[in-house]
Design an enzyme around this catalytic site. Structure first.
Site, mmCIF file in Angstrom:
data_model
loop_
_atom_site.group_PDB
_atom_site.id
_atom_site.type_symbol
_atom_site.label_atom_id
_atom_site.label_comp_id
_atom_site.label_asym_id
_atom_site.label_seq_id
_atom_site.Cartn_x
_atom_site.Cartn_y
_atom_site.Cartn_z
ATOM 1 N N GLY A 181 0.734 -1.126 -0.032
ATOM 2 C CA GLY A 181 0.194 -0.162 0.083
ATOM 3 C C GLY A 181 0.872 1.215 0.002
ATOM 4 O O GLY A 181 2.009 1.051 -0.015
ATOM 5 N N GLU A 191 9.903 -2.728 4.546
ATOM 6 C CA GLU A 191 10.439 -1.898 3.443
ATOM 7 C C GLU A 191 11.092 -2.589 2.377
ATOM 8 O O GLU A 191 12.270 -2.053 1.779
ATOM 9 C CB GLU A 191 11.688 -0.551 4.105
ATOM 10 C CG GLU A 191 10.910 0.189 5.514
ATOM 11 C CD GLU A 191 10.319 1.365 4.706
ATOM 12 O OE1 GLU A 191 9.815 1.477 3.414
ATOM 13 O OE2 GLU A 191 10.060 2.172 5.822
ATOM 14 N N CYS A 243 -8.301 12.550 -5.969
ATOM 15 C CA CYS A 243 -7.585 13.607 -5.565
ATOM 16 C C CYS A 243 -6.251 13.649 -6.491
ATOM 17 O O CYS A 243 -5.843 14.495 -7.016
ATOM 18 C CB CYS A 243 -7.128 13.660 -4.247
ATOM 19 S SG CYS A 243 -8.705 13.804 -3.207
ATOM 20 N N LYS A 251 1.419 -0.182 7.014
ATOM 21 C CA LYS A 251 1.924 -1.312 6.877
ATOM 22 C C LYS A 251 3.007 -2.099 7.970
ATOM 23 O O LYS A 251 2.831 -3.220 8.326
ATOM 24 C CB LYS A 251 3.039 -1.126 5.498
ATOM 25 C CG LYS A 251 1.883 -0.862 4.233
ATOM 26 C CD LYS A 251 3.023 -0.463 3.002
ATOM 27 C CE LYS A 251 3.955 0.141 3.004
ATOM 28 N NZ LYS A 251 3.375 1.470 3.146
ATOM 29 N N SER A 284 -0.058 3.930 5.223
ATOM 30 C CA SER A 284 -0.988 3.166 5.349
ATOM 31 C C SER A 284 -1.144 2.035 6.663
ATOM 32 O O SER A 284 -1.811 1.270 6.492
ATOM 33 C CB SER A 284 -1.485 2.513 4.030
ATOM 34 O OG SER A 284 -0.282 1.676 3.569
ATOM 35 N N ILE A 290 14.284 8.992 -0.086
ATOM 36 C CA ILE A 290 13.574 8.853 1.237
ATOM 37 C C ILE A 290 13.225 10.130 1.979
ATOM 38 O O ILE A 290 13.724 11.030 1.844
ATOM 39 C CB ILE A 290 14.631 8.292 2.239
ATOM 40 C CG1 ILE A 290 15.475 7.150 1.497
ATOM 41 C CG2 ILE A 290 14.288 7.893 3.469
ATOM 42 C CD1 ILE A 290 14.903 5.779 1.148
ATOM 43 N N CYS A 349 -6.904 9.969 2.633
ATOM 44 C CA CYS A 349 -6.686 11.000 2.016
ATOM 45 C C CYS A 349 -6.063 12.312 2.371
ATOM 46 O O CYS A 349 -6.747 12.764 3.078
ATOM 47 C CB CYS A 349 -7.224 10.862 0.623
ATOM 48 S SG CYS A 349 -6.869 12.174 -0.517
HETATM 49 ZN ZN LIG Z 1 -8.845 12.112 -1.840
#
Ligand SMILES: [Zn+2]
Length: 183
Positions: free
Chosen positions: A10, A84, A176, A16, A14, A163, A140
């Site tokens: 993702g 990662e 978006c 992870k 998010s 990074i 978002c």
């Molecule tokens: Zn959005």
């Protein structure tokens, strides 16, 4: 018995790593032997920690090449966790296959695509061989909906691998993203 491969992917922010560590916790509660790895991005080696936003943290071995994982594997290991993975070389796929044939469960977490929307090769190949895929979404940054699947770069400089955190990237949904890119 062979092991299983789980890939958590993702965009940025998010959750992870939190998801990855929730599996570490599950194996630890079951008194299973776990080992955690993360890429060394700055030539620092040794033991580091991986932490969730809620404060749960585990020790992680920094590696610069995928095959260094074998230096830490012995008969006792039940599960291997790698964070990662997008920053590790594609040899990781062969290593993961070898680990599961030894009966070790493997959990990988990493970004699926770059901010240029190119798949990260190591993550993509792991996703292809995974037994289970967990695709996370972020909130978002633009509309506030929990449906962001893209990491959008808000500063113009830097290469594809650059990074950074909130100073450089925001998570956005597809709608978006379209507005941001004027598509
Ligand atoms: Zn959005």
């Amino acid at each position: 018995m062979v092991g299983k491969i789980t890939v958590i992917t993702g965009p940025m922010y998010s959750g992870k790593t939190t998801e990855l560590l929730s599996f570490v916790e599950i194996y630890n509660i079951g008194k299973k032997k776990t080992i955690v790895f993360k890429p060394s991005l700055d030539d620092r080696y040794g033991i580091d920690t991986v932490a969730t936003h809620t404060g749960f943290q585990v020790k992680a071995h920094r590696i610069s090449k995928s095959d260094e994982i074998f230096d830490y594997i012995n008969e006792d290991v039940d599960a291997v966790f790698i964070d990662e993975v997008q920053f590790l070389d594609v040899q990781l796929i062969d290593i993961v296959k070898k680990l599961v044939f030894k009966g070790i469960d493997v959990f990988c977490a990493g970004l699926d695509i770059s901010y240029l929307e190119n798949p990260f090769e190591t993550t993509a190949k792991l996703l292809a061989i995974a037994d289970e895929v967990i695709k996370k979404k972020a909130v978002c940054e633009k509309c506030g909906e929990h449906r962001a699947t893209y990491s959008y770069k808000i500063v113009p400089n830097g290469g594809e691998i650059d990074i950074g955190g909130k100073d450089k990237y925001i998570a956005v949904c597809r709608e978006c993203l379209r507005e941001l890119k004027n598509l």
